[in-house]
Motif scaffolding. Structure first.
Motif, mmCIF file in Angstrom:
data_model
loop_
_atom_site.group_PDB
_atom_site.id
_atom_site.type_symbol
_atom_site.label_atom_id
_atom_site.label_comp_id
_atom_site.label_asym_id
_atom_site.label_seq_id
_atom_site.Cartn_x
_atom_site.Cartn_y
_atom_site.Cartn_z
ATOM 1 N N LEU A 14 39.300 38.143 28.904
ATOM 2 C CA LEU A 14 39.161 39.585 29.142
ATOM 3 C C LEU A 14 38.987 39.885 30.633
ATOM 4 N N ARG A 15 38.222 39.030 31.328
ATOM 5 C CA ARG A 15 38.036 39.209 32.773
ATOM 6 C C ARG A 15 39.372 39.085 33.492
ATOM 7 N N LYS A 16 40.148 38.084 33.116
ATOM 8 C CA LYS A 16 41.444 37.863 33.769
ATOM 9 C C LYS A 16 42.422 39.002 33.460
ATOM 10 N N GLU A 17 42.344 39.562 32.237
ATOM 11 C CA GLU A 17 43.180 40.719 31.900
ATOM 12 C C GLU A 17 42.893 41.894 32.835
ATOM 13 N N LYS A 18 41.648 42.010 33.273
ATOM 14 C CA LYS A 18 41.236 43.079 34.197
ATOM 15 C C LYS A 18 41.476 42.690 35.651
ATOM 16 N N ASN A 19 42.041 41.486 35.858
ATOM 17 C CA ASN A 19 42.354 40.980 37.191
ATOM 18 C C ASN A 19 41.113 40.950 38.088
ATOM 19 N N LYS A 20 40.017 40.442 37.506
ATOM 20 C CA LYS A 20 38.757 40.334 38.247
ATOM 21 C C LYS A 20 38.412 38.865 38.451
ATOM 22 N N THR A 21 37.755 38.595 39.580
ATOM 23 C CA THR A 21 37.223 37.257 39.806
ATOM 24 C C THR A 21 35.851 37.164 39.133
#
Length: 146
Positions: A14-21
């Motif tokens: 989910l974090r990667k889907e939001k393009n967040k580190t």
């Protein structure tokens, strides 16, 4: 029981889907990037008080993070402050409650334990009443045979 690795993989996806580190998510959550890393590796779980914020940041429900389960349902009720009502109505298994304990505060654990004990006590009383009733029926049948 929560599978921390599965939950961690879900958080990472989910974090990667939001393009967040991990650092960006950590900053938004007010936790260390090591905490986020530990969640994602399945070494620990987010504190229950952080789950609503995490779900908001990741654009999903708490259920989606934790998975569809009785444990996730109970966590939702703890977050909403309706766990006592839920536990009295649904009478969750001890294993379900035990799976949630690492996520909740000691006072909440105490309250939930009291509800589980009260529920078990009521169940014991019902079983004893049923046994007494069964014995009474057996004695009446014996008396009729005589």
């Amino acid at each position: 029981m929560f599978d921390t690795r599965t939950v961690g993989k879900k958080i990472a996806a989910l974090r990667k889907e939001k393009n967040k580190t991990q650092m960006e998510l950590a900053d938004e959550m007010g936790v260390s990037y090591q905490a986020v890393s530990n969640w994602e590796r399945g070494n620990s779980m987010p504190d229950i008080s952080k789950l609503p914020q995490l779900s908001l940041i990741l654009g999903c429900s708490v259920d989606e993070i934790l998975g569809e389960s009785k444990e996730a349902e109970l966590v939702e009720h703890v977050i909403d402050g309706t766990q006592k009502e839920y536990m009295v109505e649904e009478n969750p298994e001890v294993d379900t409650v035990a799976a949630v304990v690492p996520l909740i505060k000691p006072e909440q654990t105490k309250d939930m334990a009291e509800i589980v004990v009260e529920s078990a006590h009521r169940e014991d009383e019902r079983e004893a009443e049923q046994e007494t009733e069964n014995q009474s029926k057996k004695e009446k049948k014996r008396e009729k045979r005589r």
